[in-house]
Design an enzyme around this catalytic site. Structure first.
Site: not given
Ligand code: NAD
Ligand code: TYD
Length: 359
Positions: A12, A34-35, A58, A81, A133, A158, A257, A292
């Site tokens: 995004i 930059l993971t 970071d 991030a 989110t 998350y 889904n 899940r």
């Protein structure tokens, strides 16, 4: 304006940077660690621009954050991030607590200290925009929509970490007066999404004749939004939103889904009629696998506040957006090849092998 964007090498964030470089005169400072999910190739079309700057750092590193703020003196921070994948958060929550909670805290403190040094006009103009989110609201039943007033009820590590970061951002506004705005958005899809998420994973697996792992019965519902519509919404909110307010962003595209996977298969039947591995329809690759844990059943957004107050609504229909997305992944094999490192392949194989196929 000078805009710091964290996580600008992600799915995004890179869409927001491409949008702002092409459609504004603002200076963009991209801060990204930059993971595995961050990829500067997603910014190839804008990275040579004189208004684009990159800092490899970071967000948990307070010294690096202070230095970035002192050097670039931002008017606006757009904070994207984060560790962003639910399945990974179930396997290894620590990285999510670190990046999403400690990282947001570190950035808030950096922003607050910097904000206090600004003159009255600078203080007034400054914005800290936290991008979050709809998963913070938990799961809906068969009816109803998430509004900005829905109670927080996160299910996964998350979403719990994102909920924590939302609370921190609001607390920094109420306690210290930091001018913040918060957005909570539904599932995004489109070009440059890391292929661990449902839509790119299914496209790339189908293309190579691999199984399409549908969790449980595939009857969970997500409200899909094309990523460029999200980028436009974020720019609306950061420049026109009211300080202290929250805006929900969604696509009015509720799909199960299974419907999404079947739609992808039908588009691929059309675009890639030479099926791999002796199959005649991509749908034959669908495999129902163990669900899940803590899987939220349904997300759907009431986006009337941002529509009525800021005049934003999605421009892309699901039908046009999903076809464009499939075409993009088929045409951008090199991007996919470069990001799918050994670590990613290892994760995919592990994630799949832990799921038992269901009848
Ligand atoms: P992504 O995983 O594609 O990108 C995340 C980016 O953040 C990567 O470039 C990564 O390198 C960077 N990053 C991670 N940890 C960092 C750290 N400690 N310091 C600096 N950079 C770091 O994620 P995305 O899908 O682009 O999501 C961006 C934001 O939007 C996230 O905050 C996510 O919670 C939120 N969001 C995502 C969706 C979605 O459907 N993808 C929906 C709503 C909200
Ligand atoms: P995902 O793209 O991981 O986004 P989120 O978990 O943030 O909604 O998953 C979208 C939906 O697709 C979710 O209900 C889980 C499901 N899913 C599968 O059925 N199979 C898969 O391989 C993946 C990655 C997701």
């Amino acid at each position: 304006m000078r805009i710091i964007i964290t996580g600008g090498a992600g799915f995004i964030g890179s869409a927001v940077i491409r949008h702002l470089i092409k459609n504004s005169d603002h200076d963009i400072i991209n801060i990204d660690k930059l993971t595995y999910a961050g990829n500067l190739e997603s910014l190839k079309e804008v990275s040579a621009h004189q208004r684009y700057h990159f800092i490899h750092a970071d967000i948990c590193d307070s010294v690096a954050m202070h230095q970035a703020f002192e050097t670039h003196k931002p008017d606006v921070v757009m904070h994207l991030a984060a560790e962003s994948h639910v399945d990974r958060s179930i396997e290894g929550p620590a990285a999510f607590m670190e990046a999403n909670i400690i990282g947001t805290y570190t950035l808030l403190e950096t922003a607050r200290k910097y904000w206090l040094t600004l003159n009255d006009n600078g203080k007034h103009v400054f914005r800290f925009h936290h991008i979050s989110t709809d998963e913070v609201y938990g799961s809906l039943g068969e009816t109803g929509l998430f509004t900005e007033r829905s109670p927080y009820d996160p299910s996964s590590p998350y979403s719990a970490s994102k909920a924590s970061s939302d609370h921190l951002v609001r607390a920094w506004h109420r306690t210290y007066g930091l001018p913040v705005v918060v957005t909570n958005c539904s599932n995004n899809y489109g070009p440059y999404q890391f292929p661990e998420k449902l839509i790119p994973l299914m496209i790339l697996n189908a293309r190579t004749g691999k199984p399409l792992p549908v969790y449980g019965k595939g009857n969970q519902i997500r409200d899909w939004l094309y990523v460029e519509d999200h980028a436009r919404a974020l720019c609306k909110v950061v420049f026109e939103g009211q300080v202290g307010e929250t805006y929900n962003i969604g696509g009015h595209n509720e799909k199960t889904n299974l419907d999404v996977v079947r739609t992808l298969c039908a588009i691929l039947d059309d675009l890639l009629p030479n099926h791999p591995n002796g199959i005649t329809k991509y749908e034959q690759l669908i495999k129902y696998v163990t669900d899940r844990p803590g899987h939220d059943m349904r997300y759907a957004i009431d986006a009337s506040k941002i529509q009525n107050q800021l005049g934003w609504k999605p421009e892309e229909t699901f039908e046009s957006g999903i076809r464009k997305t499939v075409e993009w992944y088929l045409a951008n094999g090199a991007w996919v090849e470069h990001i799918t490192s050994g670590e990613y392949r290892h994760w995919l194989e592990k994630n799949y092998s832990q799921r038992t196929e269901m009848a």
